[in-house]
Write an enzyme that holds these catalytic residues in place. Structure first.
Site, PDB file in Angstrom:
ATOM      1  N   HIS A  65       0.657  -1.356  -0.023  1.00 30.52           N
ATOM      2  CA  HIS A  65      -1.075  -0.226  -0.244  1.00 30.52           C
ATOM      3  C   HIS A  65       0.929   0.859  -0.166  1.00 30.52           C
ATOM      4  CE1 HIS A  65       1.299  -0.294   4.291  1.00 30.52           C
ATOM      5  NE2 HIS A  65       0.746   1.084   4.362  1.00 30.52           N
ATOM      6  N   LYS A  94       3.902  -1.883  12.368  1.00 28.85           N
ATOM      7  CA  LYS A  94       5.586  -1.476  12.709  1.00 28.85           C
ATOM      8  C   LYS A  94       5.233   0.089  11.862  1.00 28.85           C
ATOM      9  CE  LYS A  94       8.391  -3.643  13.554  1.00 28.85           C
ATOM     10  NZ  LYS A  94       9.434  -4.600  13.590  1.00 28.85           N
ATOM     11  N   ASP A  99       4.212   6.071  11.280  1.00 29.72           N
ATOM     12  CA  ASP A  99       4.324   7.234  10.779  1.00 29.72           C
ATOM     13  C   ASP A  99       5.530   7.084   9.780  1.00 29.72           C
ATOM     14  OD1 ASP A  99       1.757   7.940  11.088  1.00 29.72           O
ATOM     15  OD2 ASP A  99       2.491   9.926  12.223  1.00 29.72           O
ATOM     16  N   LYS A 106       9.990  -8.809   4.786  1.00 25.64           N
ATOM     17  CA  LYS A 106      10.919  -9.287   5.364  1.00 25.64           C
ATOM     18  C   LYS A 106      11.936 -10.512   4.277  1.00 25.64           C
ATOM     19  CE  LYS A 106      11.949  -9.038  10.074  1.00 25.64           C
ATOM     20  NZ  LYS A 106      11.816  -7.778  11.047  1.00 25.64           N
TER      21      LYS A 106
END
Ligand code: GLU
Length: 472
Positions: A65, A94, A99, A106
């Site tokens: 996103h 996270k 922000d 990962k």
């Protein structure tokens, strides 16, 4: 897939579902946010000694996103697909909480780094990077790896060098990975960032008198007795900064081979030196070794910081915990069964996706530095220094009084890169905690900080999808 990591992924998804049920986002949107968007499982041969080993490795992009996607690369014998998927999911949340405008990712290589020479590790790392390049899974605007368990700036330098070899002419190539050595386009303060973030988060949590009263503690981090499990990068800095800057007392340090205990406090600077010299904390003279190394969990203390791997606090040992605060410096250190017990006991859990976000926050600063091709503070440092000196000079003239040269130096100092990184990190951790705490206070149905953190993240990611027009 191992049972343990599969339960880690299940735990992350279950926690997500619990939080999602408390929002009114459309079902389809929640389902999109929940799943991993791209899972790249690879196998490649590397010559180790006289034989070829087939190496198993992964890169998972949980959510695009926002791009690039971001997250560390782990070297551990426990790596498997579900573990990497769980860790990639956590990265999305996270980043949203603090922000940092990235999606979550990962990577993992299923090796025990201790079993390989430096040359062999270099070969494996470079080959892994080539695999990522081949499939478009790395690049400053696509997916940006970083250190994690078992990796550090050395591995990041290899990744950078390999990437640059294949990207001639790409002006922002150095932004393809973060956590690099400072001399290789890294940023000051990245190595300590996760541990420093843990300290800022803990200090913030302890600063609310009413919250502390609820769990039977007094306000402030000073004097709090802390046990740290894991003395790698994150555990080391969490302990040393809490001791040096927060005046906390580190009463226990647990490693894979020993648990050290000293009710009067362990001198962390000395312990770091000892480990460097001996290769392990075993035999450190400034503390006693507990008979059973797994007893770190039951040491009498105020704060327990698990800073190693997932699934450390379970339904089997959670009852033994005496701490009032669990500070999740590691990712996923508490299993669902363990958490149920801790919640019943009324403990405060500072969740991983908030508390250990300092690493990715400073990675974001590093990436910005790389894209701007300039060190932070370079433009304004001297200008600020001159301005402050003029102000002091004017005040001295008007008051006909003067301050000492030392005081003057202190007041007129312009900010260096390390000052800006630390203040940016502090601001980020303080503001994110306020946001999570507000969510918990505002909504009666939310009784724990993990659910509040998930909701903070979920709302931000959902709003991004809605703004994109994907879910009108
Ligand atoms: N591996 C770290 C984490 O789990 C840092 C990730 C990054 O800097 O991208 O948050």
């Amino acid at each position: 897939m191992s049972k343990l990591s599969s339960s880690f992924y299940t735990t992350v998804q279950r926690n997500f579902d619990n939080a999602a049920a408390l929002t009114d986002h459309p079902k389809g949107l929640l389902a999109q946010i929940r799943e991993c968007n791209a899972v790249y499982q690879m196998r490649f041969p590397v010559k180790i000694g006289n034989t070829y080993e087939v190496i198993e490795a992964y890169r998972v992009q949980h959510s695009q996103h926002r791009q690039p996607t971001k997250g560390g690369i782990r070297y551990s014998a426990m790596v498997d697909q579900e573990e990497v998927m769980a860790l990639a999911s956590l990265m999305t949340f996270k980043c949203a909480i603090v922000d940092v405008p990235f999606g979550g990712a990962k990577g993992g290589i299923k090796i025990s780094p201790r079993k390989y020479s430096v040359d062999e590790l270099q070969k494996i790392t470079r080959r892994y990077t080539v695999e990522l390049i081949k499939k478009g899974f790395i690049g400053p605007s696509v997916d940006v790896p970083a250190p994690d368990y078992g990796t550090g700036e050395r591995e990041m330098a290899w990744i950078l060098d390999t990437y640059q070899t294949f990207s001639r002419g790409e002006i922002d190539a150095v932004g393809c990975v973060t956590g690099k050595p400072v001399s290789q386009n890294g940023i000051r303060g990245r190595t300590e960032a996760t541990g420093r973030g843990v300290y800022y988060g803990l200090r913030e949590a302890c600063s609310h008198e009413d919250d502390m009263k609820e769990i039977g503690l007094t306000k402030g981090i000073a004097g709090k007795r802390i046990v740290v499990q894991g003395f790698g990068n994150v555990g080391t800095y969490s302990a040393s900064i809490s001791q040096d800057e927060g005046d906390a007392i580190i009463v226990g340090i647990a490693e894979w081979n020993v648990t050290l205990y000293n009710p009067d406090g362990i001198d962390i600077a000395k312990l770091i030196k000892y480990k460097k010299k001996k290769g392990s904390i075993l035999g450190f003279p400034g503390a006693k070794a507990l008979k059973d190394k797994d007893e770190w969990v039951s040491i009498d203390c105020d704060i327990l910081i698990p800073a190693a791997l997932e699934n450390q606090i379970t339904s089997k040992n959670a009852r033994k915990i005496k701490a009032k605060i669990i500070a999740e410096a590691a990712n996923g250190p508490i299993t669902a069964g363990g958490e149920a017990i801790l919640n019943k006991k009324g403990l405060m859990i500072l969740p991983d996706m908030y508390l250990n976000a300092g690493g990715v926050t400073v990675s974001y600063f590093e990436w910005l530095k790389n894209l701007s091709h300039m060190r932070f503070g370079r433009m304004e440092k001297r200008f600020n220094q001159n301005t402050y000196a003029n102000i002091i000079g004017t005040v001295e003239k008007l008051t006909e009084k003067s301050i000492s040269a030392k005081e003057k130096r202190l007041i007129t100092r312009g900010a260096d890169e390390i000052d800006l990184v630390r203040s940016g990190l502090e601001e980020t951790m303080v503001m994110a905690y306020k946001n999570i705490r507000d969510i918990k206070k505002r909504r009666r149905k939310i009784t724990d900080l993990r659910t509040a953190a998930f909701i903070s993240a979920l709302d931000k990611v959902a709003n991004d999808y809605i703004a994109m027009g994907v879910f009108p």
